[in-house]
Scaffold this motif. Sequence first.
Motif, PDB file in Angstrom:
ATOM      1  N   UNK A 108       0.850  -1.195   0.000  1.00 24.13           N
ATOM      2  CA  UNK A 108       0.000   0.000   0.000  1.00 24.13           C
ATOM      3  C   UNK A 108       0.879   1.236   0.000  1.00 24.13           C
ATOM      4  N   UNK A 109       0.277   2.354  -0.391  1.00 22.18           N
ATOM      5  CA  UNK A 109       0.982   3.639  -0.368  1.00 22.18           C
ATOM      6  C   UNK A 109       0.019   4.731   0.056  1.00 22.18           C
ATOM      7  N   UNK A 110       0.561   5.697   0.765  1.00 23.49           N
ATOM      8  CA  UNK A 110      -0.231   6.848   1.208  1.00 23.49           C
ATOM      9  C   UNK A 110       0.094   8.060   0.361  1.00 23.49           C
ATOM     10  N   UNK A 111      -0.908   8.937   0.228  1.00 20.78           N
ATOM     11  CA  UNK A 111      -0.700  10.222  -0.439  1.00 20.78           C
ATOM     12  C   UNK A 111      -1.667  11.228   0.174  1.00 20.78           C
ATOM     13  N   UNK A 112      -1.369  12.494  -0.036  1.00 19.89           N
ATOM     14  CA  UNK A 112      -2.235  13.562   0.472  1.00 19.89           C
ATOM     15  C   UNK A 112      -3.399  13.749  -0.492  1.00 19.89           C
ATOM     16  N   UNK A 113      -4.597  13.866   0.054  1.00 23.93           N
ATOM     17  CA  UNK A 113      -5.788  14.127  -0.758  1.00 23.93           C
ATOM     18  C   UNK A 113      -5.673  15.546  -1.318  1.00 23.93           C
ATOM     19  N   UNK A 114      -5.683  15.670  -2.628  1.00 17.29           N
ATOM     20  CA  UNK A 114      -5.527  16.983  -3.263  1.00 17.29           C
ATOM     21  C   UNK A 114      -6.728  17.892  -3.010  1.00 17.29           C
TER      22      UNK A 114
END
Length: 151
Positions: A108-114
């Motif tokens: 899995x990978x995390x990212x910031x919600x744009x």
Amino acid sequence: MDQIHDLLASRGEAPVPASRLAPVAPGDASPAPALLEQVSFSIRMRRIRRSHFGSAELSGPVWDMMLDLMLANTHGRALSASDLATGAAVPLSSGLRMIAALERLGLAQRSIDERDRRRTIVRLTESGIERMASYFDKIGAAWQDIRPMAA
């Protein structure tokens, strides 16, 4: 967002009647063949998961998160870290540790919600998608192996 929560909430199942779970005493009638098949298949699924994912501890809430992520992926949706924690019925702090473990495993990978930079979006990696898809291929093959017994 409501659709995601509905998807997560729909994972509940109807309770199994107590008569199907009662132990069979020596000399009593044998348990229903369907129950034996279900229990045996459940054990087989757990063993396939353990061998397929190796030493990774993918059980309980962590496995629930993987299932939720795969379902979201197949529907073209993204889940937030709080969505995953809620779906796995764990506190957010525990959920974040579990997500970090999935990241370390490369699943899995995390990212910031744009759209809302306060939210963290979690997705399966390409490797995570491939591993889950191949796991379900193995489960499907195992299911086909036992279906002739049910006929």
